[in-house]
Design an enzyme around this catalytic site. Sequence first.
Site, mmCIF file in Angstrom:
data_model
loop_
_atom_site.group_PDB
_atom_site.id
_atom_site.type_symbol
_atom_site.label_atom_id
_atom_site.label_comp_id
_atom_site.label_asym_id
_atom_site.label_seq_id
_atom_site.Cartn_x
_atom_site.Cartn_y
_atom_site.Cartn_z
ATOM 1 N N ASP A 60 -7.960 50.918 102.703
ATOM 2 C CA ASP A 60 -7.868 49.574 102.126
ATOM 3 C C ASP A 60 -7.451 48.651 103.268
ATOM 4 O O ASP A 60 -7.103 49.124 104.369
ATOM 5 C CB ASP A 60 -6.805 49.570 100.997
ATOM 6 N N CYS A 111 -10.674 49.516 97.771
ATOM 7 C CA CYS A 111 -10.578 48.065 97.886
ATOM 8 C C CYS A 111 -11.820 47.474 97.221
ATOM 9 O O CYS A 111 -12.943 47.807 97.607
ATOM 10 C CB CYS A 111 -10.526 47.712 99.366
ATOM 11 N N CYS A 169 -8.608 43.822 92.047
ATOM 12 C CA CYS A 169 -8.185 44.021 93.445
ATOM 13 C C CYS A 169 -7.100 45.078 93.387
ATOM 14 O O CYS A 169 -6.185 44.983 92.554
ATOM 15 C CB CYS A 169 -7.633 42.701 94.001
ATOM 16 N N THR A 170 -7.198 46.083 94.241
ATOM 17 C CA THR A 170 -6.245 47.193 94.130
ATOM 18 C C THR A 170 -4.796 46.737 94.374
ATOM 19 O O THR A 170 -3.864 47.307 93.806
ATOM 20 C CB THR A 170 -6.611 48.329 95.102
ATOM 21 N N HIS A 171 -4.633 45.702 95.188
ATOM 22 C CA HIS A 171 -3.271 45.187 95.411
ATOM 23 C C HIS A 171 -2.588 44.787 94.103
ATOM 24 O O HIS A 171 -1.388 44.974 93.941
ATOM 25 C CB HIS A 171 -3.301 43.978 96.350
HETATM 26 N N1 DGL Z 1 -7.127 45.434 98.099
HETATM 27 C C1 DGL Z 1 -8.251 44.572 98.286
HETATM 28 C C2 DGL Z 1 -9.151 44.592 97.049
HETATM 29 O O1 DGL Z 1 -9.079 45.492 96.232
HETATM 30 C C3 DGL Z 1 -7.992 43.133 98.641
HETATM 31 C C4 DGL Z 1 -6.927 42.709 99.530
HETATM 32 C C5 DGL Z 1 -7.419 41.821 100.641
HETATM 33 O O2 DGL Z 1 -7.782 40.661 100.387
HETATM 34 O O3 DGL Z 1 -7.449 42.341 101.738
HETATM 35 O O4 DGL Z 1 -9.966 43.710 96.876
#
Ligand code: DGL
Length: 224
Positions: A7, A70, A187-189
């Site tokens: 990610d 991600c 978004c995984t975050h």
């Molecule tokens: N973790 C990413 C996702 O799932 C996004 C984070 C980023 O913008 O880098 O889209």
Amino acid sequence: MRIGIFDSGNGGLVISRALKKKYPFCQIIYRQDPVFFPYGEKDKEQIFQRCLWQTKMLLRAQVNVIVVACNTATVTSLNRLRRQFSSVPFVGVEPFVKAVNLPQYRVSAPNKMGLLVTSRTAESSQLKNLLDKWDCHKRLRILPHPKLAGLVEEYCKHKNRFLLLSKLKTELSWLSKERLQYLILGCTHYGLIKDEIEQVTGIPCIDNTPHIVKQILKLTGERT
Ligand code: DGL
């Protein structure tokens, strides 16, 4: 079994932790890309080049499967990665648009479900294809957020939940007035702060991590 997960930052840990619970004996090699974070604000070619680099590094570490943990990287680059590394099994994480059609998430009217994503995911043709596929252009509100993943990265460093909640209030409390019935976390975050997003917006969040873990286990031949 060696499983490579990448990610832009800590978001993919949502998947790596859930996977470890289901499959404690797998060996996970997790990569992030702090210098190029956030992917969601980079252009498509730059994201692809980073994904290429991450893939090569994981292959050098002799992984058997690569999880693109991600949404932004998946929608912009996964097809190209699959073409370029045709013998490598990849699992991607794409926005869980399909939830719109699932009976457990039935809503009372169109547009009562939102999809929270990065800017790049919101603009991607892959997301448009998913909306076509599940026939939900008019049923799902796309909610791009340029700063949210960055707030999560900050939170991973300072671990100050009070500060996180106060920043989330500034960024997201307007959503509570929209009377949405569900928010899909695209978004995984965002999965790392699911409880906090629910607390600030009052909207139940849908996260497709269990579904992704199932896909990984299927690919690795592990039983769920
Ligand atoms: N973790 C990413 C996702 O799932 C996004 C984070 C980023 O913008 O880098 O889209």
